[in-house]
Design an enzyme around this catalytic site. Structure first.
Site, PDB file in Angstrom:
ATOM      1  N   SER A 166       0.857  -1.097  -0.008  1.00  0.00           N
ATOM      2  CA  SER A 166       0.019   0.041   0.084  1.00  0.00           C
ATOM      3  C   SER A 166       0.890   1.144  -0.055  1.00  0.00           C
ATOM      4  O   SER A 166       1.987   1.229   0.516  1.00  0.00           O
ATOM      5  CB  SER A 166      -0.870   0.131   1.271  1.00  0.00           C
ATOM      6  OG  SER A 166      -1.641   1.099   1.281  1.00  0.00           O
ATOM      7  N   TYR A 216      -2.999  -1.829  10.731  1.00  0.00           N
ATOM      8  CA  TYR A 216      -2.941  -1.941   9.264  1.00  0.00           C
ATOM      9  C   TYR A 216      -1.639  -1.413   8.627  1.00  0.00           C
ATOM     10  O   TYR A 216      -1.152  -2.040   7.857  1.00  0.00           O
ATOM     11  CB  TYR A 216      -4.270  -1.364   8.728  1.00  0.00           C
ATOM     12  CG  TYR A 216      -4.153  -1.274   6.889  1.00  0.00           C
ATOM     13  CD1 TYR A 216      -4.663  -2.764   6.310  1.00  0.00           C
ATOM     14  CD2 TYR A 216      -3.875  -0.168   6.242  1.00  0.00           C
ATOM     15  CE1 TYR A 216      -4.661  -2.737   5.176  1.00  0.00           C
ATOM     16  CE2 TYR A 216      -3.912  -0.402   4.979  1.00  0.00           C
ATOM     17  CZ  TYR A 216      -4.273  -1.684   4.271  1.00  0.00           C
ATOM     18  OH  TYR A 216      -4.329  -1.644   2.743  1.00  0.00           O
TER      19      TYR A 216
HETATM   20  N1  LIG Z   1      -8.629  -0.381  -1.618  1.00  0.00           N
HETATM   21  C1  LIG Z   1      -7.415   0.219  -1.403  1.00  0.00           C
HETATM   22  O1  LIG Z   1      -7.685   1.377  -1.087  1.00  0.00           O
HETATM   23  C2  LIG Z   1      -6.226  -0.539  -0.980  1.00  0.00           C
HETATM   24  C3  LIG Z   1      -4.994   0.402  -0.890  1.00  0.00           C
HETATM   25  C4  LIG Z   1      -4.040  -0.101  -0.767  1.00  0.00           C
HETATM   26  C5  LIG Z   1      -3.770  -1.372  -0.728  1.00  0.00           C
HETATM   27  N2  LIG Z   1      -4.939  -2.316  -0.617  1.00  0.00           N
HETATM   28  C6  LIG Z   1      -4.442  -3.805  -0.464  1.00  0.00           C
HETATM   29  O2  LIG Z   1      -5.134  -4.562  -1.630  1.00  0.00           O
HETATM   30  C7  LIG Z   1      -5.536  -5.763  -1.184  1.00  0.00           C
HETATM   31  C8  LIG Z   1      -6.933  -6.120  -1.482  1.00  0.00           C
HETATM   32  O3  LIG Z   1      -8.005  -5.139  -0.736  1.00  0.00           O
HETATM   33  P1  LIG Z   1      -9.095  -4.655  -1.451  1.00  0.00           P
HETATM   34  O4  LIG Z   1      -9.003  -3.239  -1.396  1.00  0.00           O
HETATM   35  O5  LIG Z   1      -9.505  -5.338  -2.583  1.00  0.00           O
HETATM   36  O6  LIG Z   1     -10.244  -5.069  -0.194  1.00  0.00           O
HETATM   37  P2  LIG Z   1     -11.428  -6.210  -0.499  1.00  0.00           P
HETATM   38  O7  LIG Z   1     -12.625  -5.743  -1.477  1.00  0.00           O
HETATM   39  O8  LIG Z   1     -12.068  -6.132   1.008  1.00  0.00           O
HETATM   40  O9  LIG Z   1     -10.896  -7.703  -0.723  1.00  0.00           O
HETATM   41  C9  LIG Z   1     -10.103  -7.954   0.135  1.00  0.00           C
HETATM   42  C10 LIG Z   1      -9.916  -9.603  -0.166  1.00  0.00           C
HETATM   43  O10 LIG Z   1      -9.277 -10.197   0.824  1.00  0.00           O
HETATM   44  C11 LIG Z   1      -9.754 -11.508   1.371  1.00  0.00           C
HETATM   45  N3  LIG Z   1      -9.556 -11.691   2.578  1.00  0.00           N
HETATM   46  C12 LIG Z   1      -9.565 -10.919   3.830  1.00  0.00           C
HETATM   47  N4  LIG Z   1      -9.246 -11.770   4.655  1.00  0.00           N
HETATM   48  C13 LIG Z   1      -8.977 -13.034   4.281  1.00  0.00           C
HETATM   49  C14 LIG Z   1      -8.582 -14.167   4.772  1.00  0.00           C
HETATM   50  N5  LIG Z   1      -8.305 -14.271   6.169  1.00  0.00           N
HETATM   51  N6  LIG Z   1      -8.372 -15.314   4.071  1.00  0.00           N
HETATM   52  C15 LIG Z   1      -8.602 -15.114   2.927  1.00  0.00           C
HETATM   53  N7  LIG Z   1      -8.931 -14.042   2.193  1.00  0.00           N
HETATM   54  C16 LIG Z   1      -9.057 -13.095   3.035  1.00  0.00           C
HETATM   55  C17 LIG Z   1     -11.444 -10.951   1.015  1.00  0.00           C
HETATM   56  O11 LIG Z   1     -12.113 -12.397   0.913  1.00  0.00           O
HETATM   57  P3  LIG Z   1     -12.860 -13.121   1.999  1.00  0.00           P
HETATM   58  O12 LIG Z   1     -13.529 -11.945   2.856  1.00  0.00           O
HETATM   59  O13 LIG Z   1     -13.905 -13.833   1.180  1.00  0.00           O
HETATM   60  O14 LIG Z   1     -12.229 -13.909   3.063  1.00  0.00           O
HETATM   61  C18 LIG Z   1     -11.245 -10.358  -0.110  1.00  0.00           C
HETATM   62  O15 LIG Z   1     -11.446 -11.104  -1.571  1.00  0.00           O
HETATM   63  C19 LIG Z   1      -5.389  -5.850   0.481  1.00  0.00           C
HETATM   64  O16 LIG Z   1      -4.085  -6.362   0.504  1.00  0.00           O
HETATM   65  C20 LIG Z   1      -5.222  -4.193   0.622  1.00  0.00           C
HETATM   66  O17 LIG Z   1      -4.435  -3.981   1.876  1.00  0.00           O
HETATM   67  C21 LIG Z   1      -5.949  -1.751  -0.816  1.00  0.00           C
END
Ligand SMILES: NC(=O)c1ccc[n+]([C@@H]2O[C@H](COP(=O)([O-])OP(=O)(O)OC[C@H]3O[C@@H](n4cnc5c(N)ncnc54)[C@H](OP(=O)(O)O)[C@@H]3O)[C@@H](O)[C@H]2O)c1
Length: 246
Positions: free
Chosen positions: A138, A151
Site C-alpha cells: 500500500s 494495518y
Molecule cells: N482498496 C484500497 O484502497 C487499497 C489500498 C492499498 C492496498 N490495498 C490492498 O489491496 C488488497 C486487496 O484489498 P481490496 O481493496 O481489494 O479489499 P476487499 O475488496 O475488501 O478485498 C479483500 C479480499 O481479501 C480477502 N480476505 C480477507 N481476509 C482473508 C482471509 N483471512 N483469508 C482469505 N482471504 C481473505 C477477502 O475475501 P473473504 O472476505 O471472502 O475472505 C477479499 O477477497 C489488500 O491487501 C489491501 O490491503 C487496498
C-alpha cells in the site's frame, strides 16, 4: 512480467483488487485460481466467470495455508505466479484498550499469511518457467494513516519483507514484485461504515487495474500506483498534514 500463459494463485479474490486482477488475467489467457473465506462469493464468481478456479481458504490460518499449497501442487502443478493480495483493514482507537483478537487478525492476514505462503511456495516456484511473487502492499507502507495503525504497520512490514525476500531469492529465477495501490474504491475497511454499500472512496477499480497491469508489463519491481507514488516520495515528511485530513 509476462502477463499471459501463467497459472496464477491470487489470495483474496472474492472482491475488490483480487477479483479485478483475476478477471483481467483470465482475459489475457492465464489460468487463475482465487481464494477467500466466503464460499457463496466464490461460487457466484465461478458461475459468472467459468475460467476462474476457486478454492476456499483462510490465509490467516497456518494449517489452511499448508493445505492450500498441497491442493495447488496436486491440482495445478504449473502454478508459477503467487499474488499475495488478501487483506483486512481495521480502525483502532489507541487511547482505549484494544481487543488483541483484532490485532492478531490483522497481522495474521496481512503479514504472517503472505510471509508463510511465499516461503511454502518458493521451492515449487523456483522450478517453474517465469515464476513471480507479487506482494500487494500500500502507499500507506510509506506514510501511516494513524486511525488504522496496525494495518499501516503490516504494510510497512510487508514493504521491508519484500526487500528481504527479493534479496534472498536473487539466485533463483523468481521475480519478487511489490505492488503498492493508492486508495482504490473496494470493500476494504467496510466494517467501519454504517452503510456497507457506501463507497470507500479512492480511484475506480478499472483505473487502478489499467495502471497496475502497465507497471507489471513494464517489469517494475516496486510498483507504486497512482497516488501511492506521491506517498512513497514524500512519506513521513507529510505525516501531520496527511493525518489532519481524517
Ligand atoms: N482498496 C484500497 O484502497 C487499497 C489500498 C492499498 C492496498 N490495498 C490492498 O489491496 C488488497 C486487496 O484489498 P481490496 O481493496 O481489494 O479489499 P476487499 O475488496 O475488501 O478485498 C479483500 C479480499 O481479501 C480477502 N480476505 C480477507 N481476509 C482473508 C482471509 N483471512 N483469508 C482469505 N482471504 C481473505 C477477502 O475475501 P473473504 O472476505 O471472502 O475472505 C477479499 O477477497 C489488500 O491487501 C489491501 O490491503 C487496498
Amino acid at each position: 512480467m509476462q502477463i499471459h500463459g501463467n497459472t496464477i494463485l491470487i489470495t483474496g479474490g472474492t472482491s475488490g483488487i483480487g477479483l479485478a486482477f483475476a478477471e483481467e488475467f483470465v482475459k489475457h489467457g492465464n489460468t487463475v485460481i482465487i481464494t477467500g473465506r466466503r464460499q457463496d462469493r466464490l461460487e457466484a464468481i465461478q458461475q459468472r466467470i467459468p475460467g476462474i478456479v476457486v478454492k476456499q481458504s483462510d490465509i490467516a490460518d497456518a494449517a489452511a495455508r499448508e493445505e492450500l499449497v498441497e491442493w495447488v501442487y496436486a491440482n495445478y502443478p504449473a502454478t508459477n505466479v503467487l499474488i499475495n493480495n488478501a487483506g483486512v483493514q481495521l480502525a483502532m482507537d489507541l487511547s482505549q484498550p484494544v481487543d488483541p483478537r483484532r490485532i492478531h487478525e490483522e497481522i495474521n492476514t496481512n503479514l504472517v499469511g503472505p510471509v508463510h505462503l511465499g516461503s511454502l511456495f518458493a521451492p515449487h516456484l523456483a522450478n517453474q518457467e517465469n515464476p513471480v511473487i507479487i506482494n500487494v502492499t500500500s502507499g500507506l507502507a510509506w506514510l501511516p494513516a494513524a486511525f488504522m495503525p496496525v494495518y499501516c504497520a503490516t504494510k510497512a512490514a510487508m514493504h521491508s519483507f519484500t526487500l528481504s525476500q527479493r534479496w534472498q531469492l536473487r539466485n533463483t529465477n523468481i521475480k519478487v514484485i511489490e505492488l503498492a495501490p493508492p486508495s482504490v474504491d473496494t470493500e476494504l475497511g467496510h466494517d467501519r461504515r454504517a452503510d456497507k454499500t457506501q463507497s470507500h472512496g479512492g480511484i475506480p477499480i478499472p483505473e487502478f487495474i489499467q495502471e497496475a497491469m502497465a507497471a507489471l508489463m513494464e517489469g517494475e519491481l516496486e510498483a507504486a500506483i497512482g497516488g501511492a507514488k506521491d506517498l512513497r516520495a514524500k512519506g513521513e515528511t507529510i505525516f501531520e498534514a496527511f493525518n489532519s485530513r481524517f
